[in-house]
Design a protein around this motif. Sequence first.
Motif, PDB file in Angstrom:
ATOM      1  N   ALA A 593       0.831  -1.206   0.000  1.00  0.00           N
ATOM      2  CA  ALA A 593       0.000   0.000   0.000  1.00  0.00           C
ATOM      3  C   ALA A 593       0.862   1.252   0.000  1.00  0.00           C
ATOM      4  CB  ALA A 593      -0.928  -0.003   1.212  1.00  0.00           C
ATOM      5  N   LEU A 594       1.941   1.246   0.790  1.00  0.00           N
ATOM      6  CA  LEU A 594       2.828   2.405   0.822  1.00  0.00           C
ATOM      7  C   LEU A 594       3.566   2.549  -0.503  1.00  0.00           C
ATOM      8  CD1 LEU A 594       4.013   4.791   2.267  1.00  0.00           C
ATOM      9  CD2 LEU A 594       5.687   3.275   3.357  1.00  0.00           C
ATOM     10  N   LEU A 595       3.948   1.421  -1.108  1.00  0.00           N
ATOM     11  CA  LEU A 595       4.611   1.481  -2.413  1.00  0.00           C
ATOM     12  C   LEU A 595       3.687   2.125  -3.445  1.00  0.00           C
ATOM     13  CD1 LEU A 595       7.103   0.754  -4.098  1.00  0.00           C
ATOM     14  CD2 LEU A 595       6.074  -1.481  -4.517  1.00  0.00           C
ATOM     15  N   ASP A 596       2.426   1.769  -3.438  1.00  0.00           N
ATOM     16  CA  ASP A 596       1.467   2.379  -4.371  1.00  0.00           C
ATOM     17  C   ASP A 596       1.368   3.885  -4.143  1.00  0.00           C
ATOM     18  OD1 ASP A 596       0.836   0.027  -5.662  1.00  0.00           O
ATOM     19  OD2 ASP A 596      -0.908  -0.419  -4.408  1.00  0.00           O
ATOM     20  N   LEU A 597       1.311   4.294  -2.881  1.00  0.00           N
ATOM     21  CA  LEU A 597       1.225   5.720  -2.576  1.00  0.00           C
ATOM     22  C   LEU A 597       2.464   6.459  -3.075  1.00  0.00           C
ATOM     23  CD1 LEU A 597      -0.079   8.172  -1.126  1.00  0.00           C
ATOM     24  CD2 LEU A 597       1.195   7.492   0.916  1.00  0.00           C
ATOM     25  N   LEU A 598       3.651   5.906  -2.812  1.00  0.00           N
ATOM     26  CA  LEU A 598       4.896   6.560  -3.228  1.00  0.00           C
ATOM     27  C   LEU A 598       5.005   6.619  -4.745  1.00  0.00           C
ATOM     28  CD1 LEU A 598       7.318   4.985  -0.596  1.00  0.00           C
ATOM     29  CD2 LEU A 598       6.310   7.274  -0.552  1.00  0.00           C
ATOM     30  N   MET A 599       4.556   5.565  -5.418  1.00  0.00           N
ATOM     31  CA  MET A 599       4.552   5.575  -6.884  1.00  0.00           C
ATOM     32  C   MET A 599       3.666   6.696  -7.415  1.00  0.00           C
ATOM     33  SD  MET A 599       4.412   1.460  -7.611  1.00  0.00           S
ATOM     34  CE  MET A 599       3.830   1.641  -9.292  1.00  0.00           C
ATOM     35  N   SER A 600       2.555   6.953  -6.721  1.00  0.00           N
ATOM     36  CA  SER A 600       1.650   8.019  -7.172  1.00  0.00           C
ATOM     37  C   SER A 600       2.252   9.398  -6.963  1.00  0.00           C
ATOM     38  CB  SER A 600       0.315   7.929  -6.418  1.00  0.00           C
ATOM     39  OG  SER A 600       0.450   8.368  -5.076  1.00  0.00           O
ATOM     40  N   ARG A 601       3.296   9.478  -6.130  1.00  0.00           N
ATOM     41  CA  ARG A 601       3.885  10.767  -5.803  1.00  0.00           C
ATOM     42  C   ARG A 601       5.108  11.119  -6.657  1.00  0.00           C
ATOM     43  NH1 ARG A 601       1.132  14.331  -3.801  1.00  0.00           N
ATOM     44  NH2 ARG A 601       3.060  15.358  -3.156  1.00  0.00           N
ATOM     45  N   VAL A 602       5.742  10.155  -7.334  1.00  0.00           N
ATOM     46  CA  VAL A 602       7.012  10.446  -8.015  1.00  0.00           C
ATOM     47  C   VAL A 602       6.857  11.476  -9.126  1.00  0.00           C
ATOM     48  CG1 VAL A 602       8.142   8.258  -7.463  1.00  0.00           C
ATOM     49  CG2 VAL A 602       6.762   8.431  -9.540  1.00  0.00           C
ATOM     50  N   GLY A 603       5.707  11.523  -9.747  1.00  0.00           N
ATOM     51  CA  GLY A 603       5.506  12.513 -10.800  1.00  0.00           C
ATOM     52  C   GLY A 603       4.949  13.822 -10.294  1.00  0.00           C
ATOM     53  N   LEU A 604       4.585  13.867  -9.004  1.00  0.00           N
ATOM     54  CA  LEU A 604       3.955  15.058  -8.432  1.00  0.00           C
ATOM     55  C   LEU A 604       4.876  15.831  -7.513  1.00  0.00           C
ATOM     56  CD1 LEU A 604       0.488  13.462  -7.507  1.00  0.00           C
ATOM     57  CD2 LEU A 604       1.022  14.857  -9.518  1.00  0.00           C
ATOM     58  N   GLU A 605       5.802  15.147  -6.859  1.00  0.00           N
ATOM     59  CA  GLU A 605       6.661  15.795  -5.869  1.00  0.00           C
ATOM     60  C   GLU A 605       7.651  16.747  -6.541  1.00  0.00           C
ATOM     61  OE1 GLU A 605       7.962  17.380  -2.922  1.00  0.00           O
ATOM     62  OE2 GLU A 605       6.715  15.692  -2.266  1.00  0.00           O
ATOM     63  N   LYS A 606       7.623  18.011  -6.140  1.00  0.00           N
ATOM     64  CA  LYS A 606       8.446  19.035  -6.777  1.00  0.00           C
ATOM     65  C   LYS A 606       9.762  19.293  -6.037  1.00  0.00           C
ATOM     66  CE  LYS A 606       5.147  19.717  -9.723  1.00  0.00           C
ATOM     67  NZ  LYS A 606       5.268  19.080 -11.069  1.00  0.00           N
ATOM     68  N   GLU A 607       9.850  18.897  -4.786  1.00  0.00           N
ATOM     69  CA  GLU A 607      11.046  19.168  -3.996  1.00  0.00           C
ATOM     70  C   GLU A 607      12.039  18.022  -4.143  1.00  0.00           C
ATOM     71  OE1 GLU A 607      14.084  19.932  -1.943  1.00  0.00           O
ATOM     72  OE2 GLU A 607      12.563  21.530  -2.104  1.00  0.00           O
ATOM     73  N   GLU A 608      13.267  18.367  -4.542  1.00  0.00           N
ATOM     74  CA  GLU A 608      14.271  17.341  -4.849  1.00  0.00           C
ATOM     75  C   GLU A 608      14.603  16.464  -3.645  1.00  0.00           C
ATOM     76  OE1 GLU A 608      18.927  17.125  -6.196  1.00  0.00           O
ATOM     77  OE2 GLU A 608      17.727  18.788  -6.956  1.00  0.00           O
ATOM     78  N   LEU A 609      14.752  17.048  -2.456  1.00  0.00           N
ATOM     79  CA  LEU A 609      15.089  16.245  -1.287  1.00  0.00           C
ATOM     80  C   LEU A 609      13.955  15.281  -0.934  1.00  0.00           C
ATOM     81  CD1 LEU A 609      16.917  18.814   1.020  1.00  0.00           C
ATOM     82  CD2 LEU A 609      17.900  17.126  -0.533  1.00  0.00           C
ATOM     83  N   ASN A 610      12.728  15.687  -1.167  1.00  0.00           N
ATOM     84  CA  ASN A 610      11.602  14.770  -0.946  1.00  0.00           C
ATOM     85  C   ASN A 610      11.587  13.656  -1.978  1.00  0.00           C
ATOM     86  OD1 ASN A 610      10.859  16.304   1.204  1.00  0.00           O
ATOM     87  ND2 ASN A 610       8.996  17.133   0.282  1.00  0.00           N
ATOM     88  N   LEU A 611      11.961  14.000  -3.205  1.00  0.00           N
ATOM     89  CA  LEU A 611      12.054  12.973  -4.243  1.00  0.00           C
ATOM     90  C   LEU A 611      13.135  11.955  -3.886  1.00  0.00           C
ATOM     91  CD1 LEU A 611      10.643  12.296  -6.894  1.00  0.00           C
ATOM     92  CD2 LEU A 611      12.434  13.565  -8.105  1.00  0.00           C
ATOM     93  N   LYS A 612      14.195  12.422  -3.264  1.00  0.00           N
ATOM     94  CA  LYS A 612      15.230  11.510  -2.772  1.00  0.00           C
ATOM     95  C   LYS A 612      14.644  10.535  -1.748  1.00  0.00           C
ATOM     96  CE  LYS A 612      19.264  11.504   0.277  1.00  0.00           C
ATOM     97  NZ  LYS A 612      20.117  12.335   1.157  1.00  0.00           N
ATOM     98  N   LEU A 613      13.859  11.056  -0.815  1.00  0.00           N
ATOM     99  CA  LEU A 613      13.206  10.198   0.180  1.00  0.00           C
ATOM    100  C   LEU A 613      12.315   9.159  -0.494  1.00  0.00           C
ATOM    101  CD1 LEU A 613      11.855  12.384   3.141  1.00  0.00           C
ATOM    102  CD2 LEU A 613      13.434  10.463   3.297  1.00  0.00           C
ATOM    103  N   ILE A 614      11.457   9.638  -1.408  1.00  0.00           N
ATOM    104  CA  ILE A 614      10.481   8.759  -2.050  1.00  0.00           C
ATOM    105  C   ILE A 614      11.170   7.646  -2.827  1.00  0.00           C
ATOM    106  CG2 ILE A 614       8.732   8.651  -3.871  1.00  0.00           C
ATOM    107  CD1 ILE A 614       7.843  11.433  -3.071  1.00  0.00           C
ATOM    108  N   THR A 615      12.134   8.001  -3.658  1.00  0.00           N
ATOM    109  CA  THR A 615      12.792   6.984  -4.491  1.00  0.00           C
ATOM    110  C   THR A 615      13.601   6.014  -3.636  1.00  0.00           C
ATOM    111  OG1 THR A 615      14.608   8.550  -4.930  1.00  0.00           O
ATOM    112  CG2 THR A 615      12.850   8.408  -6.567  1.00  0.00           C
ATOM    113  N   GLY A 616      14.190   6.521  -2.550  1.00  0.00           N
ATOM    114  CA  GLY A 616      14.901   5.619  -1.646  1.00  0.00           C
ATOM    115  C   GLY A 616      13.971   4.626  -0.991  1.00  0.00           C
ATOM    116  N   TYR A 617      12.826   5.099  -0.546  1.00  0.00           N
ATOM    117  CA  TYR A 617      11.842   4.208   0.073  1.00  0.00           C
ATOM    118  C   TYR A 617      11.269   3.220  -0.944  1.00  0.00           C
ATOM    119  CZ  TYR A 617      11.746   7.104   4.327  1.00  0.00           C
ATOM    120  OH  TYR A 617      12.064   7.760   5.493  1.00  0.00           O
ATOM    121  N   ILE A 618      11.064   3.666  -2.173  1.00  0.00           N
ATOM    122  CA  ILE A 618      10.569   2.755  -3.213  1.00  0.00           C
ATOM    123  C   ILE A 618      11.546   1.597  -3.407  1.00  0.00           C
ATOM    124  CG2 ILE A 618      10.248   2.540  -5.717  1.00  0.00           C
ATOM    125  CD1 ILE A 618       8.832   5.258  -5.647  1.00  0.00           C
TER     126      ILE A 618
END
Length: 857
Positions: A593-618
Amino acid sequence: MKSVPDPGVETGVSRSLANYRKANISGIHYLMELDIPAEREKKIGAVADISFELKSTKYPLQLDFKEDQGRIQKLSVNGVPVEIKLQKEHLLIAQQYLKPGKNVVHLEFWAGDGALNRNADYLYTLFVPDRARTVFPCFDQPDLKAVYTLTLKLPLDWKAIANAALKDSSITNTAKIYRFKPSDTISTYLFSFSAGKFNKMNAPMDHLSGSFLYRETDTAKLKHSLNEIFKIHGNSLKFMENWTGIPYPFQKFDFVAIPDFQFGGMEHVGAIQYKESSLFLDGGATKDQLNSRNNLIAHETAHMWFGDLVTMNWFTDVWMKEVFANFMADKSTEEITGKADFDLKFLVDHFPAAYGVDRSIGANPIRQDLDNLKDAGTLYGNIIYHKAPIMMRQLERMMGKEKFQQGVREYLNKFANDNASWPDLIAILDKYAAADLQKWNKVWVNDSGRPLVDYQLEKKDGKITSFRITQKPEYGVNNSVGIDSRTGIESGNRKANEKIWPQLFELTLYYPGSVKELTVNLNAKSVEVKEAIGMEAPLFVQFNSSGQGYGVWPVDPVMFSAIDRMEQPLNRAAAYIALYENMLNGRSIQPTALLDLLMSRVGLEKEELNLKLITGYIGAIFWEFTSPQQRLAIHSKLEKTLWNAMVNQALPNHKKMLFKAYQDIFLSKSATDQLFLIWKNQQAPQGLILSEDDYTALTFALALRMDNNASLLQSQLDRIRNADRRKRFEFIKPAVSSDLSDRNAFFKRLELKVNREKEANVGVALYYLHHPLRQATSIAYLPKSLEMLSEIQTTGDIFFPQNWLQSTFSYYQSEEAAKMVTDFLKANPDYSPKLKAKILQATDYLYRASALRNAKD
């Protein structure tokens, strides 16, 4: 002299020996000459005069030397030849040769190679924490500071820097001789020199000027980095002088970039060492890489005051110099970037790394006991580098910035050019603080773990009627014997207790079109948020929205699907971290469920450091918390999501981060073919800049997925021109080979210390050797990897045991691997507690994967 008991003779540098020598010895001066041949295999000849003041001759003098007695050729004391007696790593000098007052020990010897880091055409010393004694006889403890007067005889085409400024130099037909001035007064672990075939640049840094030695040859990296490196140093020096009120306290400020350096950097006075790849960045560097370089330079610069000017008495307090270096580095960036960027960077830099250790049953306190310096390397890790700055920020917030600064300034001035302990600092800060720092110190500094926070919100007629927040230890409350339910292993630091973590944090209530932020003082097991009573019931609440609170924070179920309502990047980052930590704890959020949520965010997240968090967690969820069968079912969707997000992303740094995430998880033939064409033609997707290092990483990623990768690996090696990077690739290549016999032979070679000297490269190679796509065969290496750990701790540098374990175990998730670890620990009940803790930290994901799988079943 106050009576100090006989320290006896034991291996290493014991606390009793250190206490005896501190009480008895002062005024130390090392006058040393080293003759360094160009050929690595030849010995380094050395002559040293060690002078010192001695109060008592009651017991034999012990000089530390962790080498063979045969290396010492001549020994005289106060002009009298003395029989060479080396016992348990100590050169013993009998009382009859000593006298109260000034003594001089004269030595002629072959320098030990243990910490000289000799390469084909350069070398560098690295003596932290107690490795000066592997090279020359000395008093190797931090509270016996000394002056060093060094002379180096070098090959004609070599350059060198040391702690002190160069006094003069001369040239013979065969050698170049550098004579350095007497150094500032420093500890043995800070004595250093680097020499070899380096390029040299001199440039100003604020009001100072310095020299920089480096070997990098990439013109793009040189163009984008050289001037910037000096500029960052200048900014860091200026900030530290202003904040501390103390001008730069040493005679010079030089630094050197070293290929494949074991650490990010090392704070040697006047001769800072850095990992070359951390300093030299090209035009395609991401914000995260640039931030990391800024932080690294600021960290090592801060050490000039915290660690070098004022040094810990004993390595029990090694964390003090590291926490202040990290904390001051963070504060210097706040002044440049502003509070919003600083808050986000602090959260992303420190919290996931600290949680990575503190959530495990092997978690260690910030301050740890230490009986012997031979075990000092086990104290290092993410708790002192990442939890400690979080603790220090909470302390500063509790005291107030001005009071905190006044206390720290008093501490630096009182103990300048001397040694101090954490109790010394707490005693000073206590004068400026309203709260009971001793009580606060007990849970934050002297104990491990983090609180599990929960809440109960009651409402009536659309209004909040009660809002109660509770905290309890994450482990131990219902477990009086300290047995972990996941591993069946006893963890001594998880006994039942009633401790609380006093801290301030922010709570944000989200309403249609507005938010309301409240500050909560969580100073008891249960607190009522009185300010919230009577307020409109929100759509959802977010705990720790400012990212300064420490613990496992509850997640409002509505927040899970409402992250897009969070306008501030800091709020979103805190949400991502909280969601991930709750998933790991099995707290209502499943990995898929968390993977699905993070996948939905990769194209929406505008802040680079947050994108680092998301892709690392993915990547972590994909490889560590989904089964091989689940991966086969979801990888196509994940590949498509990441690739499309990368293509549609306009910003080059975001694009690069998404490309790397795609490169990490791809499994399909179409993705393999697509990446192979990029590698083959060296033509990145539009808007993406890939460096030689990026193509090397892509090579290894492709190699893991190929049945026969010999041609691919050789082709990439042929492309690399820089000699140091070629050697690195050649070392890692067999660990990535598709030929099992190559991988077996590589792991077998690691049993010999000589093949583990480039520790950074060993870590990278182990990551590929134990990649999930190779675990069917690499799992066979796990028992031997655990068996080797004690020797690795003894022979390697401070971060190597942790690096060895993390690179080996991080991606395993099988019951078979978990059983191997459990069986090893049960079979070795008297195993070093600190190394056992390192194993439990490194295998936390392994056990969690099993627990999450069983909970789902």
